[in-house]
Write an enzyme that holds these catalytic residues in place. Structure first.
Site, mmCIF file in Angstrom:
data_model
loop_
_atom_site.group_PDB
_atom_site.id
_atom_site.type_symbol
_atom_site.label_atom_id
_atom_site.label_comp_id
_atom_site.label_asym_id
_atom_site.label_seq_id
_atom_site.Cartn_x
_atom_site.Cartn_y
_atom_site.Cartn_z
ATOM 1 C CE LYS A 77 -8.735 14.018 1.487
ATOM 2 N NZ LYS A 77 -10.096 14.200 0.947
ATOM 3 C CE1 TYR A 308 12.376 -11.303 -10.651
ATOM 4 C CE2 TYR A 308 11.757 -9.111 -9.882
ATOM 5 C CZ TYR A 308 12.242 -10.390 -9.634
ATOM 6 O OH TYR A 308 12.591 -10.736 -8.362
#
Ligand SMILES: *Cc1c(COP(=O)(O)O)cnc(C)c1O
Length: 415
Positions: A77, A308
């Site tokens: 899956k 940042y």
């Protein structure tokens, strides 16, 4: 005219200026389509390498660990836990898996379209008659949790000239999918009376199998097992080939008594243990690596803030390697400053905030590094390796989520 409309006008006028520019400077070289560029060399920026031979070997080793009579379902899956469902399905079947497990109808259809003929069980719940009808058309086995779904299946298969193979799921303590424990025997009997349905198996799912071998995890797992066995004992006699299954990877590695007629293995197939104490029970080799290239080298003095928020400041004159991969590729921002990458077998610390498209490595101790150098974010290079478990320990996630988190911006290369 509203100011915003004015703004749009100006934006629309921009290409005309571009035309002027082109007229003056000549036609730009005609670019290839993005897909063609990627095909030319998908290793330009960042990519995933998948090794199907590892999946095949893991399957073989798991097979050896199981008894002769126990079947192996390869759970593929979520696009084969990010490895590519069709690729890993093929490798698993070569390695001795007997069937495939998916979560959604579309995942099942993808396997059929790729030509896989093995039995496919849909582990998720299908609620629409149309989806269940597609199971009949594509020969996929839906999981039933209630009489409602059983009747939907009976009605749609009626008159089709074909029986629909199904499996019943019982909730033994996960409180997610599955019917009530005490309902199970009655449901099995009722499904047995629906002439369009062929009940191929009954199963349940463990909630704490990846927990410790003692304490609560052991208690809950044992209670779930006892509940499952109580249901099995209460069932009307089943024909040969009726499949009883309970274990995921953790259950499979934890205790052979959880194996029954089949185990449903996901994580271990891809080379990872659900928990450190289950490590080494079966020889497993990771099948996925994440790699990226250095796009810029910067020599900076001490005391410089990086990325940042300046969450990192250089403590010495430093060589920074900027790498073209970021959280938009699946390298979670929560890993910022807490992981490493491998270059030529050497671990280099990642520094500062991981940004959307790039991250920074401290390459001061690796002066050979240059633009175009390849670094390994996840996987092995020389003696050094980095596992999804290491990432998830840092970010508070789990290895399953780490593997599923890589985005399709990363080309997947089968090696
Ligand atoms: C995903 C899934 C599995 C596989 O789990 P792993 O822990 O990856 O082995 C097994 N059974 C069910 C019902 C699942 O949804």
């Amino acid at each position: 005219m509203l100011p915003t409309q004015q703004g749009c006008r100006q934006a629309l006028a921009y290409p005309a200026t571009m035309q002027d520019l082109i007229a003056k400077t000549g036609e730009p070289p005609r670019n290839k389509k993005p897909a063609e560029i990627a095909k030319a060399d998908p290793r330009q920026r960042a990519w995933i390498e998948v090794n199907p031979t590892a999946v095949e070997a893991n399957c073989r080793n798991l097979r050896r660990y199981l008894s002769e009579s126990c079947a192996l379902m390869a759970v593929v899956k979520a696009d084969g836990y990010g490895h590519g469902a069709v690729t890993v399905a093929q490798a698993s079947l070569l390695g001795g898996a007997n069937s495939l497990g998916v979560a959604t109808l579309q995942e099942g259809i993808e396997l059929r379209q790729a030509g896989h003929k093995a039995p496919v069980l849909v582990l998720g719940n299908l609620t629409h008659a149309e989806d269940l009808r597609a199971c009949l058309d594509w020969q996929l086995m839906p999981t039933l949790s209630s009489m409602r779904e059983a009747l939907l299946c009976q009605n749609l298969a009626d008159g089709s000239g074909r029986k629909l193979s199904v499996q019943l799921k019982v909730d033994t303590g996960m409180s997610r999918l599955g019917c009530e424990l005490k309902e199970a025997p009655r449901l099995v009997e009722a499904i047995g009376r629906l002439n369009q349905l062929d009940l191929k198996g009954i199963y349940s799912h463990l909630a704490l199998a990846d927990g410790d071998l003692q304490g609560e995890a052991a208690l809950v797992t044992s209670q779930q097992q006892q509940s499952f066995e109580r249901v099995l004992r209460a069932l009307p006699a089943q024909k040969n080939g009726f499949c009883r299954h309970l274990a995921n990877s953790a259950g499979t590695l934890r205790d052979r008594r959880l194996h029954y007629d089949m185990v449903r293995v996901g994580l271990a197939l891809y080379g990872h243990s659900p928990n450190n104490h289950l490590h080494g029970k079966v020889d497993l080799k990771p099948a996925l690596s994440v790699k990226a290239r250095v796009t810029l080298i910067r020599d900076v003095p001490a005391g410089v803030g990086v990325s940042y928020g300046h969450r990192f400041t250089t403590q010495r004159p430093s060589r920074l390697a900027i790498v073209g991969i970021g959280y938009a590729d699946g390298v979670s921002r929560s890993l910022s400053g807490r992981i490493s990458a491998i270059a030529d077998g050497q671990l280099l610390p990642q520094v500062g905030s991981i940004t959307m498209d790039q991250l920074v490595l401290d390459a001061t101790d690796h002066p050979e590094m240059e633009v175009g150098s390849i670094v390994t974010l996840l996987g092995q290079d020389g003696d050094a390796f980095i596992t999804p478990q290491q990432w998830s320990d840092v970010s508070g996630s789990i290895p399953w989520e780490v593997l599923c988190s890589f985005k399709h911006r990363l080309p997947r290369i089968v090696i």
